[in-house]
Write a protein that holds these residues in place. Structure first.
Motif, mmCIF file in Angstrom:
data_model
loop_
_atom_site.group_PDB
_atom_site.id
_atom_site.type_symbol
_atom_site.label_atom_id
_atom_site.label_comp_id
_atom_site.label_asym_id
_atom_site.label_seq_id
_atom_site.Cartn_x
_atom_site.Cartn_y
_atom_site.Cartn_z
ATOM 1 N N ASP A 91 0.847 -1.189 0.000
ATOM 2 C CA ASP A 91 0.000 0.000 0.000
ATOM 3 C C ASP A 91 0.883 1.239 0.000
ATOM 4 O O ASP A 91 2.093 1.171 0.196
ATOM 5 N N LEU A 92 0.281 2.396 -0.268
ATOM 6 C CA LEU A 92 1.054 3.625 -0.375
ATOM 7 C C LEU A 92 1.686 4.025 0.948
ATOM 8 O O LEU A 92 2.810 4.525 0.984
ATOM 9 N N GLU A 93 0.984 3.818 2.040
ATOM 10 C CA GLU A 93 1.479 4.272 3.333
ATOM 11 C C GLU A 93 2.787 3.599 3.716
ATOM 12 O O GLU A 93 3.676 4.233 4.281
ATOM 13 N N TYR A 94 2.915 2.301 3.399
ATOM 14 C CA TYR A 94 4.108 1.558 3.775
ATOM 15 C C TYR A 94 4.972 1.199 2.561
ATOM 16 O O TYR A 94 5.867 0.362 2.670
ATOM 17 N N LEU A 95 4.729 1.844 1.429
ATOM 18 C CA LEU A 95 5.452 1.499 0.212
ATOM 19 C C LEU A 95 6.960 1.694 0.373
ATOM 20 O O LEU A 95 7.758 0.899 -0.121
ATOM 21 N N ARG A 96 7.346 2.739 1.061
ATOM 22 C CA ARG A 96 8.773 3.001 1.263
ATOM 23 C C ARG A 96 9.433 1.857 2.026
ATOM 24 O O ARG A 96 10.552 1.445 1.715
#
Length: 398
Positions: A91-96
């Motif tokens: 997901d975008l929130e944990y993509l990093r």
């Protein structure tokens, strides 16, 4: 062996980022690195202006000479039993964090070309890409960052579990995607009989094949590091322990706490035993009786506690994100380490960007491919000394 260190280049301004910072010279790999030309990932064009998806392109890793290359052109490649399979949510929130985790796996793998990633994304639409689904959007980012990565992105229907989720001590634990691990046997192809499940807030500093080769003996379908010194009873409320019937689930067992962020899972046995339904049943009881407080972990403990194949604790140095309330700094546990896990309230990228990192966060930093990391990455004031880092990790990766 590495032929030379990877270079990563920012568009319009060539910046070389060398991952072999002296503090991390203990990290080694048997894979062979194929240096690439200095170039952009193309994320700017593919993914609009959302800074959350702007990453450097990772260097390409190839199998070592002792590894057999698999035919990735085959239409049945995803079902090849020789693959090392890793399942992660996306997901975008944990993509990093996910990108850093994938990079660490590839960097330390002896056979990186034989690794296949099964990513699970929610079926919600992406606000940043009106012409493609959320999962397609994230897949596009991964392809730009890891051009040769073997992976597939699967959609998870949040409605499948949304009505079963109860409130938790931390709001982030209530995300439907946290429960996707309960449904992997349904989401993936029937030919996928075994996976390593990894959370997104980890880095691997050892050859992932060692974890893959661990055998799940007997009828057990979960392998994970166990922590039998922890008070197992605290993961449940008095509502469970005072009941005359519910604690019987542990009769004849010696359950220990295990963290569900790192697991070897036999999905074939899971399907045969209909274990998704067993977990859902405990979630239904939770909605009625409030037998636990902590998100998606307790149902796993109720179903599998006392029936887990124990894996060496070096494969989950968890809790590095602090507890679920304060997120205070924690030191590494004594002993060798193969995987670091920032479970808990705070994540290393957030603390680094805020300029308030914990010492262990500097072990995560060399795997961060994010283009817009703040001065916390380049400004080394306050960074632990080389001596301090060596003392903190004198048992690292033996």
């Amino acid at each position: 062996m590495l032929s030379r260190q990877p270079t990563l280049v920012l568009v319009l301004l060539a910046i070389t980022f060398v991952t072999s910072i002296p503090h991390f010279s203990v990290f080694a790999t048997a894979a062979r690195l194929i240096p690439g030309d200095r170039k952009s990932t193309g994320n700017e064009l593919a993914c609009g202006s959302d800074e959350r998806v702007q990453f450097f392109e990772a260097s390409e890793y190839r199998n070592g000479p002792q590894s057999t290359a698999l035919d990735r052109s085959s239409s049945e490649f995803v079902c090849d039993p020789r693959l090392v399979r890793i399942a992660m949510t996306l997901d975008l929130e944990y993509l990093r964090g996910t990108v850093a985790a994938v990079y660490s796996v590839l960097k330390h793998a002896s056979c990186p070309e034989n690794i296949f990633f099964h990513f699970v994304a929610s079926n919600s639409s992406s606000s940043s890409s009106s012409n493609s689904s959320h999962s397609d959007y994230l897949a596009m980012v991964l392809r730009a960052t890891f051009p040769s990565l073997r992976f597939r992105v699967y959609q998870f229907e949040e409605s499948r579990v949304g009505h079963l989720i109860s409130s938790s001590i931390r709001r982030a634990l209530e995300s439907p995607l946290n429960y996707a691990r309960n449904y992997l046997a349904e989401i993936f192809e029937p030919c996928v009989g075994r996976v390593i499940y990894l959370d997104s807030d980890i880095i691997v500093v050892d050859d992932i094949r060692k974890l893959w080769q661990i055998q799940l003996t007997g009828s057990r379908m979960i392998g994970a590091p166990e922590y039998c010194h922890a008070d197992f009873t605290k993961y449940f409320t008095d509502e469970l322990w005072s009941d005359t019937e519910l604690p019987a689930v542990f009769n004849g067992k010696s359950p220990c706490y295990f963290n569900t962020g790192v697991m070897v899972m036999d999905l074939s046995r899971w399907r045969e035993g209909e274990y998704t339904r067993r977990i859902e049943r405990w979630m239904e009881i939770q909605k009625e009786r409030r037998i636990y407080e902590l998100g998606s972990l307790p149902p796993f403990l109720l179903v599998f506690g006392g029936d887990v194949v124990p894996i060496d604790q070096r494969w989950n140095q968890h809790g590095l994100g602090g507890d679920n309330v304060s997120g205070s700094c924690r030191a590494l546990h004594p002993g060798p380490v193969s995987l670091l896990h920032w479970s808990g309230k705070l994540k290393p990228w957030a603390r680094l960007d805020a300029g308030e990192p914990c010492p262990v966060d500097y072990f995560w930093m060399p795997y961060d491919l994010y283009k817009f990391a703040t001065s916390a990455r380049s400004n080394r004031h306050g960074e632990p000394s080389r001596t301090e880092m060596r003392q903190d990790r004198k048992f690292f990766l033996v």
